[in-house]
Scaffold this motif. Structure first.
Motif, PDB file in Angstrom:
ATOM      1  N   SER A   4       0.842  -1.182   0.000  1.00  0.00           N
ATOM      2  CA  SER A   4       0.000   0.000   0.000  1.00  0.00           C
ATOM      3  C   SER A   4       0.880   1.235   0.000  1.00  0.00           C
ATOM      4  CB  SER A   4      -0.894  -0.010   1.227  1.00  0.00           C
ATOM      5  OG  SER A   4      -1.569   1.214   1.335  1.00  0.00           O
ATOM      6  N   CYS A  15      -0.931   6.825  -2.630  1.00  0.00           N
ATOM      7  CA  CYS A  15      -0.715   6.301  -3.983  1.00  0.00           C
ATOM      8  C   CYS A  15       0.317   7.102  -4.757  1.00  0.00           C
ATOM      9  CB  CYS A  15      -2.028   6.223  -4.760  1.00  0.00           C
ATOM     10  SG  CYS A  15      -1.832   5.305  -6.306  1.00  0.00           S
ATOM     11  N   THR A  26      -4.973  -0.068  -2.830  1.00  0.00           N
ATOM     12  CA  THR A  26      -5.613   0.875  -1.923  1.00  0.00           C
ATOM     13  C   THR A  26      -7.003   0.400  -1.537  1.00  0.00           C
ATOM     14  OG1 THR A  26      -6.094   3.209  -1.494  1.00  0.00           O
ATOM     15  CG2 THR A  26      -6.707   2.363  -3.653  1.00  0.00           C
ATOM     16  N   ASN A  52      -8.780   3.014  -0.037  1.00  0.00           N
ATOM     17  CA  ASN A  52      -9.267   4.368   0.195  1.00  0.00           C
ATOM     18  C   ASN A  52     -10.055   4.856  -1.022  1.00  0.00           C
ATOM     19  OD1 ASN A  52      -9.544   7.170   0.441  1.00  0.00           O
ATOM     20  ND2 ASN A  52      -7.650   7.355   1.604  1.00  0.00           N
ATOM     21  N   THR A  81      -8.628   7.952  -2.761  1.00  0.00           N
ATOM     22  CA  THR A  81      -7.460   7.678  -3.597  1.00  0.00           C
ATOM     23  C   THR A  81      -7.895   7.076  -4.925  1.00  0.00           C
ATOM     24  OG1 THR A  81      -6.069   7.356  -1.653  1.00  0.00           O
ATOM     25  CG2 THR A  81      -5.270   6.415  -3.713  1.00  0.00           C
TER      26      THR A  81
END
Length: 83
Positions: free
Chosen positions: A1, A5, A19, A21, A24
């Motif tokens: 991760s 990013c 990811t 998220n 992101t």
């Protein structure tokens, strides 16, 4: 991760960007290899997320290029910056 990013990769060893998220994913989808953000909304189980990551690893091991390789981001710092 990579957290936020970052687009930096490694010319020696493939780097898969993963990811969970959603922000992101929205901002940098073109730089990601594996999106498991549905795990946060419970639309994906932990097992499904793990399977998706393992599938990506197997695909790259079998010759699939990572997004960093496709986009040409292959720079890296051999010595940690800031030391």
């Amino acid at each position: 991760s990579t957290g936020t990013c970052n687009r930096v990769s490694n010319p020696i060893s493939p780097v898969l960007k993963v990811t969970s998220n959603p922000r992101t994913v929205a901002r940098m989808k073109e730089h990601l290899d594996v999106d498991v953000s549905d795990i946060l909304t419970r639309g994906m189980s932990l097992r499904e997320a793990g399977d998706r990551i393992v599938d990506a690893i197997v695909a790259v091991a079998n010759g699939k290029l990572t997004t960093a390789e496709v986009t040409g981001h292959l720079e890296f710092a051999p010595i940690p910056v800031g030391l």
